[in-house]
Motif scaffolding. Structure first.
Motif, short mmCIF file in Angstrom:
data_model
loop_
_atom_site.label_atom_id
_atom_site.label_comp_id
_atom_site.label_asym_id
_atom_site.label_seq_id
_atom_site.Cartn_x
_atom_site.Cartn_y
_atom_site.Cartn_z
N LEU A 1 5.17 -8.55 1.74
CA LEU A 1 5.67 -7.18 1.66
C LEU A 1 6.94 -7.10 0.80
CD1 LEU A 1 5.79 -4.21 2.53
CD2 LEU A 1 7.00 -4.94 4.59
N ILE B 1 1.68 -4.31 -3.53
CA ILE B 1 2.21 -4.57 -2.18
C ILE B 1 1.11 -5.02 -1.23
CG2 ILE B 1 3.29 -3.51 -0.16
CD1 ILE B 1 4.89 -1.74 -2.07
N LEU B 2 -0.02 -4.31 -1.24
CA LEU B 2 -1.14 -4.67 -0.36
C LEU B 2 -1.68 -6.05 -0.69
CD1 LEU B 2 -3.06 -1.26 -0.13
CD2 LEU B 2 -1.74 -2.39 1.67
N ILE C 1 0.80 -8.66 0.70
CA ILE C 1 0.68 -8.80 2.15
C ILE C 1 -0.61 -9.52 2.53
CG2 ILE C 1 0.41 -7.54 4.33
CD1 ILE C 1 2.17 -5.34 3.11
N THR C 2 -1.72 -9.09 1.93
CA THR C 2 -3.04 -9.65 2.27
C THR C 2 -3.14 -11.12 1.92
OG1 THR C 2 -4.07 -7.49 1.92
CG2 THR C 2 -5.53 -9.39 1.93
N ALA D 1 1.03 0.37 -5.09
CA ALA D 1 0.47 0.17 -3.74
C ALA D 1 -0.41 -1.07 -3.70
CB ALA D 1 -0.32 1.41 -3.32
N VAL D 2 -1.20 -1.27 -4.75
CA VAL D 2 -2.09 -2.44 -4.80
C VAL D 2 -1.29 -3.73 -4.83
CG1 VAL D 2 -3.74 -3.68 -6.27
CG2 VAL D 2 -4.05 -1.24 -5.84
#
Length: 286
Positions: A216, A257-258, A261-262, A254-255
């Motif tokens: 994140l 950050i995601l 995290i993923t 957004a991608v």
């Protein structure tokens, strides 16, 4: 154990993950910009509907209204014979009527097509439909230019997509190794917890949460650096901002950050499981 410990190793994981996500985000922005440039080029591929010299103006205006409502147009402009003559007077710096004795120009309707219709197949159908109108003389558009533009757009899009996929796989490999190395030093602690009766889920949880935070924060930092870079570029070259839609940039951010995290949490899950499956003696030889 659930709180991140900011040691040199942890900081290096943050920095390395941020750099990988920064590169991935930059490629995503380049892909979005390429799509926007392609759309802009297609928008400028106009179609001219040349009307017959004896076509009543009422019929022409009716056709213009009809074309304005059609599903394939996003812009319609009507140029009358008189307007065309005035434009040519300015461009040629002379009056064709004085030389020829009559106005040689025809009224026309200029169409701006939606990008999905700016191709040969769609235009062939549109041309055939328009030529059924007895007031239409001919349809003019740059066929070869349209073909070359569409072919170039497809090649550029495919190349960027290929690079994006390759970069994603490389990012996965790099971040996976970084996370595995950060967990490696705690392999004996995990084995001790397992011997005392702790479940795998209990052992995994703090590692996954810790690495989710890494993903994140690294994603946010990558987005901040990308935003700063784009701001500086747009100040130096204002035209760049025109090809960077806010919606597209928001999706890329957004991608990033995601993805951070993923990939960090998933790599932590797989790495912890790998160490938990090992026997005590094997932990000394990895």
């Amino acid at each position: 154990m659930s709180k991140p410990v900011f040691k040199v190793q942890t900081i290096s994981v943050y920095i390395s993950t941020t750099l990988v996500l920064l590169l991935l985000g930059a490629m995503g922005i380049l892909f979005v910009a390429a799509q926007e440039v392609s759309k802009s080029v297609q928008d400028n591929l106009g179609v001219s509907v040349i009307m017959n010299s004896d076509a009543p103006e009422a019929n022409i205006l009716k056709l213009r209204e009809s074309l304005g409502k059609s599903q394939y147009t996003q812009g319609v402009k009507y140029i009358s014979k008189e307007q065309a003559l005035e434009e040519q007077k300015i461009e040629l710096k002379s009056d064709p009527v004085e030389q020829l004795g009559y106005n040689p120009y025809e009224a026309e309707i200029e169409l701006t097509l939606k990008p999905e219709y700016a191709n040969q197949d769609s235009l062939a159908v549109i041309e055939k439909s328009l030529l059924r109108n007895k007031d239409v003389k001919e349809i003019i558009y740059q066929k070869e230019l349209m073909d070359s533009v569409n072919e170039g757009i497809q090649k550029i899009g495919l190349t960027l997509l290929l690079f994006l996929v390759m970069l994603t796989l490389i990012s996965w490999s790099l971040i996976s190794n970084l996370v595995r190395l950060s967990i490696y030093s705690k392999r004996f602690l995990m084995h001790t917890m397992k011997l005392t009766g702790a479940t795998w889920g209990f052992i995994r949880r703090p590692f996954i949460i810790s690495n989710m935070w890494i993903g994140l924060l690294s994603g946010v930092m990558a987005d901040v650096l990308l935003a700063a870079g784009l701001y500086i570029l747009s100040k130096q070259e204002p035209i760049i901002a025109a090809y960077l839609p806010t919606e597209g940039l928001a999706i890329v951010g957004a991608v990033v950050i995601l993805f951070g995290i993923t990939i960090c949490s998933l790599c932590a899950f797989l790495s912890v499981n790998r160490f938990l499956r090992m026997r005590n003696n094997d932990l000394y030889f990895i």
